[in-house]
Design a protein around this motif. Structure first.
Motif, short mmCIF file in Angstrom:
data_model
loop_
_atom_site.label_atom_id
_atom_site.label_comp_id
_atom_site.label_asym_id
_atom_site.label_seq_id
_atom_site.Cartn_x
_atom_site.Cartn_y
_atom_site.Cartn_z
N ALA A 39 128.01 53.29 108.60
CA ALA A 39 128.72 54.56 108.52
C ALA A 39 128.13 55.52 109.55
O ALA A 39 126.96 55.41 109.91
N PRO A 40 128.92 56.47 109.98
CA PRO A 40 128.42 57.46 110.94
C PRO A 40 127.30 58.31 110.34
O PRO A 40 127.19 58.45 109.13
N THR A 41 126.50 58.88 111.20
CA THR A 41 125.42 59.77 110.74
C THR A 41 126.00 61.07 110.19
O THR A 41 127.15 61.42 110.46
N ALA A 42 125.18 61.78 109.45
CA ALA A 42 125.62 63.01 108.76
C ALA A 42 126.27 64.04 109.69
O ALA A 42 127.29 64.63 109.31
N PRO A 43 125.75 64.29 110.90
CA PRO A 43 126.38 65.32 111.74
C PRO A 43 127.74 64.93 112.30
O PRO A 43 128.42 65.77 112.89
#
Length: 140
Positions: A39-43
């Motif tokens: 999954a993509p990172t938080a930002p």
């Protein structure tokens, strides 16, 4: 993804998804789907994270009937178990309610998306069901 050469004959199919998703299906009493995803990172923008989880749900649905083992990096900080998450998270999460309260909005969003995904597919996060020393609980 790699498997031991003795298991090659048990491979029914290899599935390539998009956005760093892959699965292999092994022959058995029930088909076993071993999948990995990231999954993509938080930002990352909300729309990007949403699209990845929608794509992952569709990818898993296409695998069909069988047992699912899903690994990868979901970039979700599981610092506390919130009400209603008992069936998905065990008692050994990686932090405290105080740490959870200090998460950024982006980090909370990533956590919520991951937990919603687990709820949608009735998945449990295995590492939270086994007590580990602090040095063996989280990777960064």
């Amino acid at each position: 993804m790699a498997i031991h050469k003795r298991l090659r004959g048990a491979v029914i199919s290899v599935h390539h998804g998009v956005s760093r998703m892959m699965a292999v299906t092994l022959r058995g009493v029930l088909p076993m789907h071993i999948a990995c995803a990231y999954a993509p990172t938080a930002p990352s923008p909300t729309a990007v994270k949403t699209r990845v989880y929608e794509t992952l749900r569709a990818f898993i649905r296409k695998l069909g009937f069988g047992v699912l083992l899903l690994g990868g990096d979901f970039n979700a900080r599981l610092w506390t178990r919130l009400p209603g998450e008992d069936s998905h998270l065990g008692p050994w999460v990686w932090g405290t309610p105080a740490q959870h309260a200090t998460m950024s909005v982006d980090t909370l969003e990533s956590r919520d998306m991951f937990m919603e995904f687990c709820g949608h597919l009735d998945l449990c996060v295995l590492p939270t069901h086994f007590q580990k020393s602090p040095a063996h609980t989280v990777t960064y």
